[in-house]
Design a protein around this motif. Sequence first.
Motif, PDB file in Angstrom:
ATOM      1  N   VAL A  26     -13.437   8.988   5.311  1.00 26.44           N
ATOM      2  CA  VAL A  26     -12.085   9.573   5.374  1.00 26.44           C
ATOM      3  C   VAL A  26     -11.262   9.119   4.174  1.00 26.44           C
ATOM      4  CG1 VAL A  26     -10.008   9.751   6.757  1.00 26.44           C
ATOM      5  CG2 VAL A  26     -12.203   9.668   7.877  1.00 26.44           C
ATOM      6  N   LEU A  48      -7.854  -1.381  -2.789  1.00 27.40           N
ATOM      7  CA  LEU A  48      -7.081  -2.199  -1.853  1.00 27.40           C
ATOM      8  C   LEU A  48      -7.393  -1.818  -0.407  1.00 27.40           C
ATOM      9  CD1 LEU A  48      -4.914  -4.395  -2.271  1.00 27.40           C
ATOM     10  CD2 LEU A  48      -3.190  -2.653  -1.908  1.00 27.40           C
ATOM     11  N   ILE A 107     -11.525   8.964  15.085  1.00 27.34           N
ATOM     12  CA  ILE A 107     -11.392   8.931  13.613  1.00 27.34           C
ATOM     13  C   ILE A 107     -11.598  10.327  13.029  1.00 27.34           C
ATOM     14  CG2 ILE A 107     -12.527   8.108  11.510  1.00 27.34           C
ATOM     15  CD1 ILE A 107     -12.964   5.428  12.971  1.00 27.34           C
ATOM     16  N   ILE A 138      -6.822  15.785   6.706  1.00 23.56           N
ATOM     17  CA  ILE A 138      -7.222  15.416   5.340  1.00 23.56           C
ATOM     18  C   ILE A 138      -8.321  16.359   4.857  1.00 23.56           C
ATOM     19  CG2 ILE A 138      -8.180  13.573   3.911  1.00 23.56           C
ATOM     20  CD1 ILE A 138      -6.807  11.581   5.700  1.00 23.56           C
ATOM     21  N   LEU A 143     -12.173  11.133   1.235  1.00 27.21           N
ATOM     22  CA  LEU A 143     -11.524  12.449   1.262  1.00 27.21           C
ATOM     23  C   LEU A 143     -10.086  12.366   0.755  1.00 27.21           C
ATOM     24  CD1 LEU A 143     -12.747  13.926   4.677  1.00 27.21           C
ATOM     25  CD2 LEU A 143     -13.355  14.697   2.404  1.00 27.21           C
ATOM     26  N   LEU A 144      -9.402  11.311   1.185  1.00 29.80           N
ATOM     27  CA  LEU A 144      -8.011  11.130   0.736  1.00 29.80           C
ATOM     28  C   LEU A 144      -7.947  10.967  -0.785  1.00 29.80           C
ATOM     29  CD1 LEU A 144      -5.029  10.622   1.637  1.00 29.80           C
ATOM     30  CD2 LEU A 144      -5.574   8.221   1.498  1.00 29.80           C
ATOM     31  N   ILE A 179      -6.476   5.178  11.136  1.00 32.94           N
ATOM     32  CA  ILE A 179      -7.948   5.169  11.225  1.00 32.94           C
ATOM     33  C   ILE A 179      -8.486   3.740  11.084  1.00 32.94           C
ATOM     34  CG2 ILE A 179     -10.035   5.851   9.957  1.00 32.94           C
ATOM     35  CD1 ILE A 179      -8.642   8.552   9.497  1.00 32.94           C
ATOM     36  N   ILE A 180      -7.907   2.998  10.150  1.00 32.97           N
ATOM     37  CA  ILE A 180      -8.351   1.604   9.965  1.00 32.97           C
ATOM     38  C   ILE A 180      -8.061   0.791  11.232  1.00 32.97           C
ATOM     39  CG2 ILE A 180      -7.919  -0.522   8.653  1.00 32.97           C
ATOM     40  CD1 ILE A 180      -7.443   1.257   6.214  1.00 32.97           C
ATOM     41  N   ALA A 204     -10.520   1.665  13.906  1.00 35.18           N
ATOM     42  CA  ALA A 204     -11.825   1.073  13.593  1.00 35.18           C
ATOM     43  C   ALA A 204     -11.856  -0.406  13.964  1.00 35.18           C
ATOM     44  CB  ALA A 204     -12.124   1.257  12.102  1.00 35.18           C
ATOM     45  N   ALA A 260      -9.055  12.723  10.936  1.00 37.06           N
ATOM     46  CA  ALA A 260      -9.435  13.103   9.563  1.00 37.06           C
ATOM     47  C   ALA A 260      -9.318  14.600   9.318  1.00 37.06           C
ATOM     48  CB  ALA A 260     -10.864  12.652   9.287  1.00 37.06           C
ATOM     49  N   TYR A 309      -0.646  11.289   4.863  1.00 36.57           N
ATOM     50  CA  TYR A 309      -2.045  10.940   4.610  1.00 36.57           C
ATOM     51  C   TYR A 309      -2.250   9.427   4.736  1.00 36.57           C
ATOM     52  CZ  TYR A 309      -2.424  15.656   2.761  1.00 36.57           C
ATOM     53  OH  TYR A 309      -2.406  17.014   2.621  1.00 36.57           O
ATOM     54  N   LEU A 310      -1.313   8.693   4.158  1.00 34.90           N
ATOM     55  CA  LEU A 310      -1.444   7.230   4.220  1.00 34.90           C
ATOM     56  C   LEU A 310      -1.344   6.745   5.667  1.00 34.90           C
ATOM     57  CD1 LEU A 310      -1.743   4.804   2.267  1.00 34.90           C
ATOM     58  CD2 LEU A 310       0.677   4.413   2.675  1.00 34.90           C
ATOM     59  N   VAL A 336     -14.758   5.183   8.253  1.00 33.42           N
ATOM     60  CA  VAL A 336     -13.448   4.987   7.613  1.00 33.42           C
ATOM     61  C   VAL A 336     -13.552   5.227   6.109  1.00 33.42           C
ATOM     62  CG1 VAL A 336     -11.561   3.375   7.275  1.00 33.42           C
ATOM     63  CG2 VAL A 336     -12.810   3.345   9.406  1.00 33.42           C
ATOM     64  N   MET A 353     -18.285   0.857  12.048  1.00 39.91           N
ATOM     65  CA  MET A 353     -17.219   1.819  11.766  1.00 39.91           C
ATOM     66  C   MET A 353     -16.914   1.947  10.279  1.00 39.91           C
ATOM     67  SD  MET A 353     -16.737   2.575  14.829  1.00 39.91           S
ATOM     68  CE  MET A 353     -15.479   3.737  14.496  1.00 39.91           C
ATOM     69  N   LEU A 370     -11.297  -2.508   5.248  1.00 37.51           N
ATOM     70  CA  LEU A 370     -12.213  -1.852   6.175  1.00 37.51           C
ATOM     71  C   LEU A 370     -12.989  -2.871   7.017  1.00 37.51           C
ATOM     72  CD1 LEU A 370     -13.680   1.021   3.987  1.00 37.51           C
ATOM     73  CD2 LEU A 370     -11.669   0.986   5.422  1.00 37.51           C
ATOM     74  N   PRO A 371     -13.237  -2.525   8.282  1.00 40.00           N
ATOM     75  CA  PRO A 371     -14.037  -3.429   9.131  1.00 40.00           C
ATOM     76  C   PRO A 371     -15.485  -3.478   8.643  1.00 40.00           C
ATOM     77  CG  PRO A 371     -13.579  -1.372  10.277  1.00 40.00           C
ATOM     78  CD  PRO A 371     -12.789  -1.340   9.018  1.00 40.00           C
ATOM     79  N   ILE A 395      -4.604   7.273   7.325  1.00 35.77           N
ATOM     80  CA  ILE A 395      -5.608   6.269   6.905  1.00 35.77           C
ATOM     81  C   ILE A 395      -5.383   4.936   7.630  1.00 35.77           C
ATOM     82  CG2 ILE A 395      -6.182   4.774   4.942  1.00 35.77           C
ATOM     83  CD1 ILE A 395      -7.715   7.268   4.825  1.00 35.77           C
ATOM     84  N   LEU A 396      -4.107   4.541   7.697  1.00 31.61           N
ATOM     85  CA  LEU A 396      -3.809   3.263   8.361  1.00 31.61           C
ATOM     86  C   LEU A 396      -4.163   3.324   9.846  1.00 31.61           C
ATOM     87  CD1 LEU A 396      -0.463   2.316   6.603  1.00 31.61           C
ATOM     88  CD2 LEU A 396      -2.723   1.339   6.219  1.00 31.61           C
ATOM     89  N   VAL A 449       0.840  -1.211   0.000  1.00 28.07           N
ATOM     90  CA  VAL A 449       0.000   0.000   0.000  1.00 28.07           C
ATOM     91  C   VAL A 449       0.874   1.261   0.000  1.00 28.07           C
ATOM     92  CG1 VAL A 449      -1.674   1.294   1.367  1.00 28.07           C
ATOM     93  CG2 VAL A 449      -1.964  -1.146   1.065  1.00 28.07           C
ATOM     94  N   LEU A 471      -5.322   1.766  -5.332  1.00 28.69           N
ATOM     95  CA  LEU A 471      -5.038   1.935  -3.905  1.00 28.69           C
ATOM     96  C   LEU A 471      -6.337   2.016  -3.101  1.00 28.69           C
ATOM     97  CD1 LEU A 471      -2.778   2.504  -1.792  1.00 28.69           C
ATOM     98  CD2 LEU A 471      -3.185   4.907  -2.208  1.00 28.69           C
ATOM     99  N   VAL A 480      -8.389  14.324  -2.367  1.00 29.72           N
ATOM    100  CA  VAL A 480      -7.146  15.116  -2.307  1.00 29.72           C
ATOM    101  C   VAL A 480      -6.192  14.699  -3.420  1.00 29.72           C
ATOM    102  CG1 VAL A 480      -5.092  15.574  -0.944  1.00 29.72           C
ATOM    103  CG2 VAL A 480      -7.287  15.574   0.149  1.00 29.72           C
TER     104      VAL A 480
END
Lengths: 128, 211
Positions: free
Chosen positions: B37, B20, A108, A115, B40-41, A74-75, A78, A112, A67-68, B34, B30, B25-26, A71-72, A54, B17, B44
């Motif tokens: 967000v 992937l 989360i 971002i 949003l990424l 946040i995951i 979660a 965010a 940013y990555l 996720v 939640m 994601l769960p 995200i990681l 990734v 990406l 961007v």
Amino acid sequence: MDVIQIVVIGLIATVLIVVVKTQRPELALLLSVAAGIILFLLVLGKIGSIIDIVRDLADRAGIGSIYLGTILKIIGIAYIAEFGAQICRDAGEGAVATKIEFASKILIMVLAVPIVVAVLDALLKLVP
Amino acid sequence: MEAIRSLVQNLIVIIILAMLLEMFLPAGEMRKYVKMVMGLLIIVAVVQAVGELVRWDYRDEIPPLTEKNNEAELSGIMAAASRITGNQEQKALEQYKSGLSKQVRALVHLHKETPVLEVDVKVQSGRNEPDYGQLKEIILFVAGETSSGKESEGAVKEGVEPVTVQIGSTIETDEHIENRDSPAGAAEADLISMVANFYNLSTEQVKIIYR
């Protein structure tokens, strides 16, 4: 075969929990937590290689590592919150599970914020 | 074209990406947070990639509205740069002339018979001339006067009116009299020749002025 190993561990844990639950419900809960931790540790090594892929893709796309990383994180939040909330529900504490989910949602959203600011910046830069 | 190619490449990688990451994601409550967000990424990344292309277009195709201000600033900067360059070149030329006159002075000191007081050097100072900086003329200021009172070729009197001696119908001026056979005239001619040969000039370009 990792998958067989994982399935066998899961099945054994399930049988034990079902047997113990009638006599000692508190032990059943501990067994459930222990089975979850063991299963997580079994796949932990493989998660690293996926994250590397990734990261490589993100570099190619020109996405900043900050940013990555967000995200990681946040995951991860979660997943942890989801596991915790499920355990609480299994124990019959739906209210606590809801609180865990609420807290994780707040975390989360906090993560965010950078971002969201980046999206705003990028859109405002497009306007001449 | 290169920018568009890069944009398409970036978009492909971003989509892969996103797919992937979505797999990670769960499944529960939640997931939607996720996913938001992550969306949003992706926005961007896409907006940044498109923004680069848009800025490239503006620069290459359409002049921006604020171009005039930029031009005014640029012309001011260019004028200042030109002025500074001119001053620097003038200083360099002066330094070159000064160094050259010192060199000529050192050279003429080797010639013991003619005492040279001062040396003036003229160089081509027109910046647009092809021979810019080239040596044009050397003027040697010599003390006193030659013993015979006559000058060699290229020697000029300074501050003295030409004396005309009229005997009969013959008119003679001091400046046009040449006497190469006299020792002083020969010395001056020798000096002129030495300087001219050293700097690869013609003898007309080297002058002697008496003081």
